[in-house]
Design an enzyme around this catalytic site. Structure first.
Site, PDB file in Angstrom:
ATOM      1  N   SER A 113      31.705  42.295  34.877  1.00  0.00           N
ATOM      2  CA  SER A 113      32.457  42.911  35.968  1.00  0.00           C
ATOM      3  C   SER A 113      33.523  43.896  35.497  1.00  0.00           C
ATOM      4  CB  SER A 113      33.055  41.794  36.817  1.00  0.00           C
ATOM      5  OG  SER A 113      33.632  42.323  37.958  1.00  0.00           O
ATOM      6  N   HIS A 114      34.771  43.579  35.787  1.00  0.00           N
ATOM      7  CA  HIS A 114      35.880  44.498  35.526  1.00  0.00           C
ATOM      8  C   HIS A 114      36.423  44.376  34.108  1.00  0.00           C
ATOM      9  CE1 HIS A 114      37.083  40.583  36.752  1.00  0.00           C
ATOM     10  NE2 HIS A 114      38.252  40.766  36.167  1.00  0.00           N
ATOM     11  N   ASP A 159      34.297  48.777  40.426  1.00  0.00           N
ATOM     12  CA  ASP A 159      34.460  48.169  39.103  1.00  0.00           C
ATOM     13  C   ASP A 159      33.194  48.253  38.258  1.00  0.00           C
ATOM     14  OD1 ASP A 159      32.933  46.314  40.499  1.00  0.00           O
ATOM     15  OD2 ASP A 159      33.857  44.599  39.500  1.00  0.00           O
ATOM     16  N   ASP A 192      30.606  46.379  37.651  1.00  0.00           N
ATOM     17  CA  ASP A 192      29.300  46.058  38.229  1.00  0.00           C
ATOM     18  C   ASP A 192      29.177  46.478  39.689  1.00  0.00           C
ATOM     19  OD1 ASP A 192      31.186  44.082  38.883  1.00  0.00           O
ATOM     20  OD2 ASP A 192      29.639  42.567  39.189  1.00  0.00           O
ATOM     21  N   ASP A 226      30.817  45.774  42.473  1.00  0.00           N
ATOM     22  CA  ASP A 226      31.038  44.926  43.644  1.00  0.00           C
ATOM     23  C   ASP A 226      32.470  44.978  44.175  1.00  0.00           C
ATOM     24  OD1 ASP A 226      32.062  43.502  41.523  1.00  0.00           O
ATOM     25  OD2 ASP A 226      30.983  41.634  41.955  1.00  0.00           O
ATOM     26  N   ARG A 227      33.409  45.485  43.371  1.00  0.00           N
ATOM     27  CA  ARG A 227      34.793  45.595  43.860  1.00  0.00           C
ATOM     28  C   ARG A 227      35.076  46.994  44.377  1.00  0.00           C
ATOM     29  NH1 ARG A 227      38.875  42.221  39.995  1.00  0.00           N
ATOM     30  NH2 ARG A 227      37.518  40.408  39.748  1.00  0.00           N
ATOM     31  N   LYS A 269      29.811  40.654  47.053  1.00  0.00           N
ATOM     32  CA  LYS A 269      30.732  41.655  47.559  1.00  0.00           C
ATOM     33  C   LYS A 269      30.167  43.009  47.176  1.00  0.00           C
ATOM     34  CE  LYS A 269      34.003  40.913  43.695  1.00  0.00           C
ATOM     35  NZ  LYS A 269      33.613  39.644  43.042  1.00  0.00           N
TER      36      LYS A 269
HETATM   37  C1  VG1 Z   1      38.279  36.936  39.792  1.00  0.00           C
HETATM   38  C2  VG1 Z   1      38.829  37.145  41.190  1.00  0.00           C
HETATM   39  C3  VG1 Z   1      37.874  36.546  42.214  1.00  0.00           C
HETATM   40  C4  VG1 Z   1      36.491  37.182  42.038  1.00  0.00           C
HETATM   41  C5  VG1 Z   1      36.027  36.995  40.606  1.00  0.00           C
HETATM   42  C6  VG1 Z   1      34.705  37.690  40.337  1.00  0.00           C
HETATM   43  O1  VG1 Z   1      38.160  35.562  39.513  1.00  0.00           O
HETATM   44  O2  VG1 Z   1      40.109  36.575  41.311  1.00  0.00           O
HETATM   45  O3  VG1 Z   1      38.384  36.757  43.497  1.00  0.00           O
HETATM   46  O4  VG1 Z   1      35.568  36.598  42.906  1.00  0.00           O
HETATM   47  O5  VG1 Z   1      36.991  37.531  39.700  1.00  0.00           O
HETATM   48  O6  VG1 Z   1      34.783  39.034  40.622  1.00  0.00           O
HETATM   49  P1  VG1 Z   1      39.266  34.746  38.680  1.00  0.00           P
HETATM   50  O7  VG1 Z   1      38.706  33.362  38.529  1.00  0.00           O
HETATM   51  O8  VG1 Z   1      39.447  35.466  37.377  1.00  0.00           O
HETATM   52  O9  VG1 Z   1      40.513  34.798  39.479  1.00  0.00           O
HETATM   53  V1  VG1 Z   1      33.930  40.119  39.646  1.00  0.00           V
HETATM   54  O10 VG1 Z   1      34.044  41.633  40.370  1.00  0.00           O
HETATM   55  O11 VG1 Z   1      34.697  39.787  38.204  1.00  0.00           O
HETATM   56  O12 VG1 Z   1      32.384  39.537  39.591  1.00  0.00           O
HETATM   57 CO    CO Z   2      32.723  42.933  39.733  1.00  0.00          CO
END
Ligand code: VG1
Ligand code: CO
Length: 543
Positions: free
Chosen positions: A113-114, A277, A279, A281-282, A376
């Site tokens: 992801s990010h 982000d 991938d 989704d954000r 998302k």
């Molecule tokens: C974080 C965010 C959460 C989101 C998750 C995956 O998790 O707070 O809201 O669903 O990332 O998003 P955490 O456990 O680090 O707070 V992504 O775009 O990283 O797949």
């Molecule tokens: Co993501």
């Protein structure tokens, strides 16, 4: 050539977190590490022989190598077909879209992801079920349990498969179908939003800028915003996906999307800005010199949903993660529809959407989506905003100001303390839990604690219970402080502090969020003893 059965030994650290298994690239590159986890998935999901699955990732370093390994393991584990995004590329929402559209047994998504990428960056893998959504906790627990006792995996012995050209090839008895990762997704978007109205808006001098942050959404944004909707070339910036995201941190917030922020807060700024982000989704939504918090974005989309053709009939309900502000709850109340509060992570929304209980879902962490897929969806949120803007013909800022005037404003901010020593971070959480009894009823300036607890969720559809989902301190006026440990980090512990204060009086709506929340921040630091226990004076990131 044929199937090889390789003996292996379990790794003890393959517990999926908030969104799959995320580790540093060198951890995944250890012999058997990826293979063990993939075999644990296959052993746990028990796909029928000949089943189809979807495979793709955000294009980060190790994506291509991992895809070759997973294809060969799928062939050796009885899959009949794997549908792969060209070049191994598939955004997370697009993966969800194709799993649903082609009704495959499920899919594997490769992404951290990010989190930054590259040889020393992060990598990740997660399994999505046939509804297109992240596997439920029951499934991820089963995968983890399997990973602790695994002693062999199966892999097909063959050369690499060509994944850069659309077409079909075979690996033993299994078909590998390489497809255009953008087409199906773009078609779905076109079915939900008024593309003609958006096209008109974009040709009327309304300027937009989308920052793909050198991540997976570049091709999607170019294909949809520029080619299909006619935004001028260059409206999408940092559009080429790079294995290391150009050295950046592909997290769409005011800190990391600085290229875009400079443009949107500079002279002659465009009317609308957005970023997504690693991938895809954000999303982050910006107006000219104006930031929309993700919690507010969810509320505005909910309040204006019927302006988009795909949501003409209205919403069944809304769900938000517990730390997300209650702005959406106020809209739900006004609409007379239910609002659900779930633990953090998209996997908790799937059951609610499958049961038809909710249409829209959102998280404060720049995540918004709907039942069109089971993830998302960054670009979806951007298109929803453009659809609303095309109909209302107002600026982003004036839409927000009107929204607050009608519903009140939920001031919101999150403080992240990244890379803390694990013990110190757990110490803060334990100290808070030990303080519950003394905190209840306590007075801090104008705030009185109504109650505090460790959030626990009972899924209204399957009755499963998820405990320990974050500490809440709730005040009598509805303001909140939430403490949670991240489940996506790969270094030490990340402690997140979420702050929310409600303000009904429109005369105070112009305030800066940090100023409006100053008192709550002081209380949060005081009751948690965060500075004393971690030695950290300042958060790493404020969103
Ligand atoms: C974080 C965010 C959460 C989101 C998750 C995956 O998790 O707070 O809201 O669903 O990332 O998003 P955490 O456990 O680090 O707070 V992504 O775009 O990283 O797949
Ligand atoms: Co993501």
């Amino acid at each position: 050539m044929g199937i090889r059965v390789i003996s292996t030994q379990p790794f003890s650290d393959q517990k999926p977190g908030t969104s799959g298994l995320r580790k540093k690239v060198p951890v995944f590159q250890q012999p058997h590490y990826l293979e063990n986890f993939v075999q644990s998935i296959f052993d746990s999901i028990a796909a029928p022989k000949g089943a189809a699955m979807v495979l793709g990732g955000d294009g980060r370093y190790y994506n291509r190598a991992a895809i070759q390994i997973i294809l060969k393991m799928a062939a050796a584990n009885g899959f009949g077909k794997v549908i792969v995004g060209r070049g191994g590329i598939l955004s997370t929402p697009a993966a969800s879209c194709v799993i649903r559209k082609y009704q495959t047994f499920g899919g594997i998504i490769l992404s951290a992801s990010h989190n930054p990428g590259g040889p020393d960056g992060d990598f990740g893998i997660k399994y999505n079920s046939s509804n297109g959504g992240p596997a439920t906790e029951a499934v991820t627990e089963a995968i983890f349990a399997r990973s602790k006792i695994i002693n062999e995996y199966r892999i097909f012995d063959a050369g690499d498969v060509v994944i850069d050209k659309v077409g079909v090839s075979t690996l033993g008895d299994m078909q590998v179908q390489v497809f255009d990762p953008v087409g199906d997704y773009a078609e779905l978007m076109e079915s939900l939003f008024d593309f003609a109205a958006i096209r008109n808006l974009l040709s009327s001098g309304f300027a937009i800028r989308f920052d793909a942050m050198h991540a997976v959404n570049g091709p999607y944004a170019k294909g949809i915003l520029e080619r299909r909707l006619g935004a001028p070339a260059g409206s999408v910036m940092n559009a080429a996906p790079l294995e290391d995201f150009g050295g950046g941190h592909p997290d769409p917030n005011l800190t990391y999307a600085h290229d875009l922020v400079e443009i949107m807060y500079g002279g002659n700024a465009p009317d609308f800005g957005a970023a997504s982000d690693g991938d895809g989704d954000r999303n982050m939504i910006l107006g000219r010199k104006f930031f929309v918090t993700p919690s507010d974005s969810l509320a505005v989309i909910a309040a204006n949903a019927t302006l988009a053709p795909g949501y003409h009939k209205g919403l069944a309900g809304i769900a938000r993660s517990m730390p997300t502000s209650a702005a959406a709850d106020r809209v739900a109340q006004a609409l007379g529809i239910p609002c659900f509060e779930t633990p953090t992570g998209w996997k908790f929304f799937g059951n609610l959407m499958d049961a038809g209980k909710v249409t829209l879902c959102g998280e404060e962490s720049f995540g918004t989506g709907s039942n069109h897929v089971r993830e998302k969806d960054g670009l979806w949120a951007v298109l929803f905003w453009l659809n609303i803007l095309a109909v209302r013909k107002q600026s982003v800022e004036s839409i927000l100001r009107e929204h607050w005037a009608e519903y009140g404003r939920n001031f919101y901010s999150r403080y992240d303390y990244e890379g803390l020593p694990t013990e110190a971070a757990h110490g803060v959480m334990q100290h808070l839990k030990n303080s519950f009894a003394t905190l209840a009823g306590a007075q801090f300036g104008k705030y009185t604690v109504k109650f505090c607890d460790d959030f626990s969720y009972t899924d209204p559809v399957d009755g499963s219970v998820s405990k320990g989902q974050g500490i809440r301190i709730i005040f009598t006026d509805g303001s909140r402080i939430v403490f949670r440990l991240s489940g996506t980090g790969t270094e030490g512990a990340t402690l997140r502090v979420y702050l929310e204060a409600f303000e009904a009086d429109v005369a105070h709506h112009h305030l800066d969020a940090q100023a409006a929340l100053a008192e709550l921040i002081r209380i949060a630091l005081q009751v948690s003893e965060l500075k004393q226990r971690t030695g950290r004076e300042q958060p790493t990131v404020i969103t």
